[in-house]
Motif scaffolding. Structure first.
Motif, PDB file in Angstrom:
ATOM      1  N   LYS A 179      -2.895  10.556   4.707  1.00 17.90           N
ATOM      2  CA  LYS A 179      -4.021  10.143   3.195  1.00 17.90           C
ATOM      3  C   LYS A 179      -4.553  10.595   2.286  1.00 17.90           C
ATOM      4  O   LYS A 179      -4.124  10.630   1.175  1.00 17.90           O
ATOM      5  CB  LYS A 179      -6.050   9.786   3.918  1.00 17.90           C
ATOM      6  CG  LYS A 179      -5.835   8.269   3.702  1.00 17.90           C
ATOM      7  CD  LYS A 179      -6.956   8.043   4.430  1.00 17.90           C
ATOM      8  CE  LYS A 179      -7.522   6.247   4.785  1.00 17.90           C
ATOM      9  NZ  LYS A 179      -8.618   6.015   5.470  1.00 17.90           N
ATOM     10  N   ILE A 232      -1.112   9.814   0.097  1.00 20.74           N
ATOM     11  CA  ILE A 232      -1.138   8.987  -0.670  1.00 20.74           C
ATOM     12  C   ILE A 232      -2.219   9.246  -1.516  1.00 20.74           C
ATOM     13  O   ILE A 232      -2.494   8.553  -2.660  1.00 20.74           O
ATOM     14  CB  ILE A 232      -0.839   7.655  -0.606  1.00 20.74           C
ATOM     15  CG1 ILE A 232      -2.431   8.092   0.516  1.00 20.74           C
ATOM     16  CG2 ILE A 232       0.137   7.995   0.539  1.00 20.74           C
ATOM     17  CD1 ILE A 232      -2.353   6.274   1.261  1.00 20.74           C
ATOM     18  N   GLY A 233      -3.246  10.494  -1.977  1.00 17.69           N
ATOM     19  CA  GLY A 233      -4.174  10.328  -2.878  1.00 17.69           C
ATOM     20  C   GLY A 233      -5.676   9.962  -2.581  1.00 17.69           C
ATOM     21  O   GLY A 233      -6.465   9.798  -2.986  1.00 17.69           O
ATOM     22  N   LEU A 234      -5.523   9.353  -0.915  1.00 20.45           N
ATOM     23  CA  LEU A 234      -6.616   8.851  -0.427  1.00 20.45           C
ATOM     24  C   LEU A 234      -7.870  10.050  -0.397  1.00 20.45           C
ATOM     25  O   LEU A 234      -9.135  10.048  -0.068  1.00 20.45           O
ATOM     26  CB  LEU A 234      -6.776   7.920   0.331  1.00 20.45           C
ATOM     27  CG  LEU A 234      -5.898   6.434   0.205  1.00 20.45           C
ATOM     28  CD1 LEU A 234      -6.340   5.327   0.836  1.00 20.45           C
ATOM     29  CD2 LEU A 234      -6.627   5.559  -1.253  1.00 20.45           C
ATOM     30  N   LEU A 235      -7.240  11.354  -0.175  1.00 22.21           N
ATOM     31  CA  LEU A 235      -8.050  12.648   0.628  1.00 22.21           C
ATOM     32  C   LEU A 235      -7.587  13.556   0.518  1.00 22.21           C
ATOM     33  O   LEU A 235      -6.697  14.011  -0.435  1.00 22.21           O
ATOM     34  CB  LEU A 235      -7.940  12.534   1.990  1.00 22.21           C
ATOM     35  CG  LEU A 235      -8.901  11.663   3.270  1.00 22.21           C
ATOM     36  CD1 LEU A 235      -8.259  11.886   4.342  1.00 22.21           C
ATOM     37  CD2 LEU A 235     -10.352  11.849   2.165  1.00 22.21           C
ATOM     38  N   ASP A 242      -1.889  10.872 -10.494  1.00 21.26           N
ATOM     39  CA  ASP A 242      -0.987  10.158 -11.411  1.00 21.26           C
ATOM     40  C   ASP A 242      -0.489   9.594 -11.295  1.00 21.26           C
ATOM     41  O   ASP A 242       0.468   8.178 -11.313  1.00 21.26           O
ATOM     42  CB  ASP A 242      -1.728  10.711 -12.428  1.00 21.26           C
ATOM     43  CG  ASP A 242      -3.767  10.341 -12.575  1.00 21.26           C
ATOM     44  OD1 ASP A 242      -4.058   9.912 -11.508  1.00 21.26           O
ATOM     45  OD2 ASP A 242      -4.349  10.745 -13.299  1.00 21.26           O
ATOM     46  N   ARG A 246       1.028   8.419  -7.970  1.00 24.74           N
ATOM     47  CA  ARG A 246       1.213   7.169  -7.832  1.00 24.74           C
ATOM     48  C   ARG A 246       2.251   5.927  -7.871  1.00 24.74           C
ATOM     49  O   ARG A 246       2.028   5.128  -7.484  1.00 24.74           O
ATOM     50  CB  ARG A 246       0.067   6.703  -8.417  1.00 24.74           C
ATOM     51  CG  ARG A 246      -1.364   7.284  -8.211  1.00 24.74           C
ATOM     52  CD  ARG A 246      -2.854   7.060  -8.053  1.00 24.74           C
ATOM     53  NE  ARG A 246      -3.770   7.591  -8.440  1.00 24.74           N
ATOM     54  CZ  ARG A 246      -4.464   7.605  -6.886  1.00 24.74           C
ATOM     55  NH1 ARG A 246      -3.788   7.401  -6.432  1.00 24.74           N
ATOM     56  NH2 ARG A 246      -5.320   8.672  -6.627  1.00 24.74           N
ATOM     57  N   THR A 247       2.666   6.154  -9.103  1.00 25.19           N
ATOM     58  CA  THR A 247       3.737   5.239  -9.874  1.00 25.19           C
ATOM     59  C   THR A 247       4.974   5.197  -9.011  1.00 25.19           C
ATOM     60  O   THR A 247       5.614   4.062  -8.662  1.00 25.19           O
ATOM     61  CB  THR A 247       4.020   5.383 -11.254  1.00 25.19           C
ATOM     62  OG1 THR A 247       4.818   6.402 -11.296  1.00 25.19           O
ATOM     63  CG2 THR A 247       2.630   5.762 -11.879  1.00 25.19           C
ATOM     64  N   TYR A 292       2.874   1.874  -0.626  1.00 21.63           N
ATOM     65  CA  TYR A 292       2.061   2.312   0.664  1.00 21.63           C
ATOM     66  C   TYR A 292       2.399   0.383   1.594  1.00 21.63           C
ATOM     67  O   TYR A 292       1.613  -0.544   0.474  1.00 21.63           O
ATOM     68  CB  TYR A 292       0.561   2.733   0.439  1.00 21.63           C
ATOM     69  CG  TYR A 292      -0.212   2.326   1.408  1.00 21.63           C
ATOM     70  CD1 TYR A 292      -0.147   3.354   2.700  1.00 21.63           C
ATOM     71  CD2 TYR A 292      -1.150   2.137   1.267  1.00 21.63           C
ATOM     72  CE1 TYR A 292      -1.028   3.517   3.814  1.00 21.63           C
ATOM     73  CE2 TYR A 292      -2.589   2.884   2.030  1.00 21.63           C
ATOM     74  CZ  TYR A 292      -2.323   3.605   3.587  1.00 21.63           C
ATOM     75  OH  TYR A 292      -3.314   2.942   4.020  1.00 21.63           O
ATOM     76  N   MET A 293       2.167   0.736   2.551  1.00 19.50           N
ATOM     77  CA  MET A 293       1.318  -0.571   3.482  1.00 19.50           C
ATOM     78  C   MET A 293       0.956   0.331   4.514  1.00 19.50           C
ATOM     79  O   MET A 293       1.307   1.053   5.216  1.00 19.50           O
ATOM     80  CB  MET A 293       3.321  -1.032   3.513  1.00 19.50           C
ATOM     81  CG  MET A 293       2.733  -2.481   4.701  1.00 19.50           C
ATOM     82  SD  MET A 293       4.155  -2.945   5.592  1.00 19.50           S
ATOM     83  CE  MET A 293       4.231  -3.572   6.612  1.00 19.50           C
ATOM     84  N   SER A 294      -0.285  -0.566   4.613  1.00 22.33           N
ATOM     85  CA  SER A 294      -1.539   0.123   5.985  1.00 22.33           C
ATOM     86  C   SER A 294      -1.455  -0.523   6.328  1.00 22.33           C
ATOM     87  O   SER A 294      -0.230  -1.244   6.944  1.00 22.33           O
ATOM     88  CB  SER A 294      -2.697  -0.114   5.340  1.00 22.33           C
ATOM     89  OG  SER A 294      -3.128  -1.604   5.194  1.00 22.33           O
ATOM     90  N   ARG A 324      -3.533  -2.651   8.353  1.00 22.58           N
ATOM     91  CA  ARG A 324      -3.678  -3.963   7.823  1.00 22.58           C
ATOM     92  C   ARG A 324      -2.946  -4.784   7.060  1.00 22.58           C
ATOM     93  O   ARG A 324      -3.130  -4.208   6.203  1.00 22.58           O
ATOM     94  CB  ARG A 324      -5.680  -3.455   7.576  1.00 22.58           C
ATOM     95  CG  ARG A 324      -6.583  -3.157   8.698  1.00 22.58           C
ATOM     96  CD  ARG A 324      -7.821  -3.097   8.307  1.00 22.58           C
ATOM     97  NE  ARG A 324      -8.091  -1.728   7.555  1.00 22.58           N
ATOM     98  CZ  ARG A 324      -9.478  -2.176   6.557  1.00 22.58           C
ATOM     99  NH1 ARG A 324     -10.589  -3.231   6.860  1.00 22.58           N
ATOM    100  NH2 ARG A 324      -9.668  -1.103   5.748  1.00 22.58           N
ATOM    101  N   SER A 333      -2.304  -6.514   3.902  1.00 26.78           N
ATOM    102  CA  SER A 333      -2.737  -5.985   3.052  1.00 26.78           C
ATOM    103  C   SER A 333      -3.103  -6.567   1.067  1.00 26.78           C
ATOM    104  O   SER A 333      -2.247  -6.455   0.742  1.00 26.78           O
ATOM    105  CB  SER A 333      -2.737  -4.290   2.157  1.00 26.78           C
ATOM    106  OG  SER A 333      -1.257  -4.460   2.765  1.00 26.78           O
TER     107      SER A 333
END
Lengths: 369, 239
Positions: free
Chosen positions: B49, B52-55, B74, B77-78, B82-84, B86, B88
């Motif tokens: 996380k 990939i910028g979630l934390l 920013d 991100r491009t 990402y494949m989680s 779950r 998606s």
């Protein structure tokens, strides 16, 4: 608009259009609600409890009293010489209507002046109050005509009407603005909350947050399609009210539509906020019902007049967006007033939108954890 | 730095008094298939996380595709996919509609989207249908392909093969190798130790630290174990 955002909005539209059952319900809801509320609130009024105040009973007051009872709508629950005894009856809910004759009623009727009487009505239920007033006036008018014909000269009885508990009562049409608020709340707050928390629950939100989409774009993308739906709902509710119940529309349609969009924005922001603070669709739905639907219907002045609430609840109602919107919608529809009268309420809604949207965007991302 | 897809130096993340990721450092070369292993709760997900910028990291540095996660997220991100763990994609949308969504979000042109979605359907042997009607294995392969749609420099896969049958897992790994062959760095977490053996290099996280890192062969020789599975168990239960 950036292609990134556009792609997201197209996706949202597809979700909405694909779920035909929900869409049908949402589109028909305003129609169903207008019809249900319209008829439910037009209940026939019977056995109205009448308190008579008659300081000097004479043949004219007795005759009118008989007429009222003979019409079968009224039954007399008390007769007294002064108004002071009426007040407790109203407070205890033992009388719905009081009719007070002036002293020497018959004398005035046949003398020079008009005969005056006071019609006091418990208007805590505005719709019933209107009906009771109409019944009482009808009896008085027919008595007036009958006596006048017998005497070969017109006589005048001037009824002075006082609506109790809800003195600014406009008409039976009060419920339509409230209904618009309710429908907008439902579509905007509830549906956004559900749709956003669904993304959260299914894990798709995580993917979106990793992508170049910014949190505000996700929110805008969620909100815009529902704004369109809300717009359609307002038009449906207005058309239904106008065609079925002939509810008047005195002000600017454009202004009302703009104000409706503003109110929808507030509700959408609330929906986003609810979704970002809850962890599952089910909780989001219940929370949305609790914080938006209940206050919007009960504390907004739609059903229960704010003036008759306890002071504490009056304060609480000030933070319910629907309260302000209902004032605006009633003003535009029933009084035909414009922004020059409604700017204060409009500013309140604007302020709420800015604050709620701000909080929603901020709380959106950190709450992912 | 040009040869490194991921560079992590002393990366730490605390939640209150709990340190989920404790001072980890590692590098992943461009084009590598890097297996990121660890028991549940070892800090894998927290580490991903942060990449990939979630934390936000509490301290330390991390570069992804040569860019700083603290200041250049920013741009990152491009360039990542990402494949989680779950599934998606949107089940009420068709395969093509999902592709159009993600293509649009990542700024692909309509022509690119049309071209790549055709190629994707052809290579997966899929017809355009509602995603919800596809079997799980197909969904996972599709989700992986969609994560690669914008040709990212690095793709992060968080337990991509959970609950998938062995044959489909094999096919999935063929997709991973194909992506790596095209130059995409693959950062993958898994609980299947046979899959760990497929990776170019692996690391095993234990209680917020990196317990071991290297090629599967190096690690087996160093620890003198027949399989990665055994190494994993030994590290996770140091008794």
């Amino acid at each position: 608009m950036s292609p990134t955002l556009l792609a997201f909005i197209v996706k949202e539209l597809r979700h909405i259009l694909r779920d035909r059952q929900t869409l049908t319900i949402l589109l028909l809801m305003p129609l169903v609600q207008v019809v249900l509320f319209g008829y439910a609130l037009r209940s026939d009024v019977r056995d109205v409890r009448l308190a008579i105040v008659d300081p000097s009973p004479d043949y004219a007051t007795i005759a009118l009293r008989d007429r009222l009872v003979a019409a079968r709508r009224f039954k007399i629950v008390s007769v007294s010489p002064s108004m002071t005894s009426v007040e407790p009856l109203f407070r205890q809910g033992k009388a719905d209507v009081a009719i007070a004759f002036e002293p020497d009623f018959a004398g005035h009727l046949h003398g020079n002046g008009p005969a005056k009487l006071l019609l006091a009505i418990d208007a805590s239920d505005p719709n019933t109050a209107t009906t009771m007033q109409a019944y009482a006036r009808a009896v008085i008018t027919s008595y007036e005509a009958e006596v006048g014909a017998g005497l070969n000269q017109p006589i005048r009885i001037i009824p002075d009407t006082r609506m109790r508990f809800n003195p600014t009562l406009e008409s039976v049409n009060l419920f339509v603005p409230g209904l618009i608020a309710l429908v907008l709340t439902l579509v905007s707050a509830l549906m956004t909350a559900i749709s956003l928390s669904r993304e959260k629950e299914r894990g798709t939100l995580e993917i979106l947050l990793v992508s170049p989409l910014r949190p505000w774009q996700i929110i805008v993308g969620k909100v815009l399609p529902y704004l369109g739906l809300a717009f359609a709902n307002v038009l449906t509710a207005l058309l239904a009210a106008w065609l079925i119940f002939h509810v008047p529309f005195r002000g600017s349609v454009l202004l009302l539509l703009s104000e409706s969009l503003l109110y929808a924005m507030v509700s959408l922001a609330l929906g986003v906020l609810v979704a970002s603070l809850t962890t599952s669709q089910r909780v989001a739905m219940l929370a949305a019902l609790l914080v938006t639907m209940l206050p919007s219907s009960l504390l907004s002045g739609m059903v229960f007049p704010i003036a008759s609430m306890p002071v504490f609840l009056q304060w609480v109602s000030a933070i319910v967006p629907a309260r302000w919107f209902i004032v605006i919608a009633r003003g535009i529809m029933l009084k035909g007033v414009g922004l020059d009268y409604l700017w204060r309420e409009t500013l309140v809604l604007l302020g709420m939108t800015v604050v709620l949207m701000g909080i929603a965007v901020r709380s959106f991302k950190p709450r992912l954890e | 730095m040009s040869g490194l897809a991921i560079e992590v130096v002393d990366l730490t993340r605390r939640f209150g008094g709990f340190t989920a990721v404790d001072n980890i450092s590692f590098e992943v070369a461009a084009g590598e298939v890097f297996g990121f292993l660890g028991a549940n709760g070892a800090g894998k997900t927290t580490a991903i996380k942060m990449l990939i910028g979630l934390l936000a990291p509490t301290s330390g540095k991390a570069h992804v595709a040569g860019l700083d996660v603290k200041t250049q997220m920013d741009q990152i991100r491009t360039r990542i996919g990402y494949m989680s763990q779950r599934f998606s994609l949107y089940e009420d949308l068709t395969v093509l509609e999902n592709i159009q969504l993600y293509g649009g979000i990542y700024g692909l042109s309509d022509a690119q989207i049309t071209e790549r979605s055709k190629a994707m359907l052809a290579s997966l042997g899929l017809a355009d249908d509602f995603v919800g009607r596809l079997p799980l294995g197909w969904k996972q392969k599709l989700a992986f392909s969609v994560a690669l749609l914008h040709e990212p420099a690095v793709v992060f896969l968080d337990e991509p093969t959970g609950g998938v049958d062995p044959l489909t897992r094999r096919q999935f790994w063929e997709l991973i190798y194909a992506a790596a062959a095209r130059g995409t760095t693959v950062f993958v977490t898994t609980h299947y130790m046979d899959e760990a053996e497929y990776c170019d290099r692996i690391s095993i996280m234990v209680d917020g630290h990196i317990g071991a890192i290297g090629t599967p062969r190096e690690l087996k020789e160093k620890w003198n174990v027949p399989t990665i599975d055994e190494l994993f168990v030994r590290l996770a239960r140091p008794a």
